[in-house]
Design an enzyme around this catalytic site. Sequence first.
Site, PDB file in Angstrom:
ATOM      1  N   ASP A 223       6.009  -0.744   2.279  1.00 15.20           N
ATOM      2  CA  ASP A 223       7.354  -0.175   2.250  1.00 15.20           C
ATOM      3  C   ASP A 223       8.320  -1.184   2.868  1.00 15.20           C
ATOM      4  O   ASP A 223       8.099  -1.658   3.988  1.00 15.20           O
ATOM      5  CB  ASP A 223       7.406   1.133   3.031  1.00 15.20           C
ATOM      6  CG  ASP A 223       6.585   2.239   2.377  1.00 15.20           C
ATOM      7  OD1 ASP A 223       6.115   2.033   1.247  1.00 15.20           O
ATOM      8  OD2 ASP A 223       6.408   3.302   3.008  1.00 15.20           O
TER       9      ASP A 223
ATOM     10  N   ASP B  64       8.482  13.275  -5.472  1.00 14.09           N
ATOM     11  CA  ASP B  64       8.393  13.449  -4.025  1.00 14.09           C
ATOM     12  C   ASP B  64       9.031  14.781  -3.646  1.00 14.09           C
ATOM     13  O   ASP B  64      10.037  15.180  -4.233  1.00 14.09           O
ATOM     14  CB  ASP B  64       9.144  12.328  -3.296  1.00 14.09           C
ATOM     15  CG  ASP B  64       8.728  10.939  -3.762  1.00 14.09           C
ATOM     16  OD1 ASP B  64       7.590  10.798  -4.237  1.00 14.09           O
ATOM     17  OD2 ASP B  64       9.546  10.009  -3.656  1.00 14.09           O
TER      18      ASP B  64
END
Length: 245
Positions: free
Chosen positions: A7, A129
């Site tokens: 990330d 998500d």
Amino acid sequence: MIFPAIDLQNGRSVRLYKGDFAQETVINPDPVVQAKAYEASGVGALHLVDLDGAKAGKPVNVDVVKAVRSAFTGILEIGGGIRDEAAVDAYLSIGVNRIILGSVALKNPEFTKRMLKKYGAERIVIGVDGKNGKVAAEGWLDQSDVGMSDLIEIMAEAGAKYFIVTDVDRDGTMEGANEDLLGDLQAKFPSVRIIASGGIRNMTDIEALEARGIMDSVVGKAIYEGTITLEAIAERNRCSELNRK
């Protein structure tokens, strides 16, 4: 396949806790060094998220992604802030294999369907998500009332094959994946591949997911905590590749 995750935030490799940008742990100040370690381990796949891009609504860490692509020869997928065709084209032009469309799939489904038609399901992956079964967007800062299963159904009908499903409340927690959510979605949509993301702690969790029909997963914090090794991922991915052949 198991996809190790990197990330990106401010050019660094980080991990967030439950998607909270304020709860950041720096994993490696140089993501390219990290990518080279993954390349050397032979994992063969890498999942990148441009956290800054997800927040800004446009790609931010493009130069880092280019450098990672140069350092890593396996399957590379990227998500975060990809909202238009120019961004899709830009990533594909530097050799990224799979583009993850998340927020835009929720907010601009017609564009997403067009990208699926133009590039195909092997190139365009849908990111779903959320929490409590509802989709979150814009770097998880925007909670919608759209059901995760509803979004999957719409995109599956448009030809999508791969769906990376993340329970935000499990992400970065090392509490285990939401097996019921993921397993139920895979059972409901047997023609697609649900890819598990969020909370995976160890290979036992991977095996439990496989028992529910989830054959692909994204793993982040467990690698940095040492509960899943790159060697174990590489071996698992090599076996998966042999099985496909």
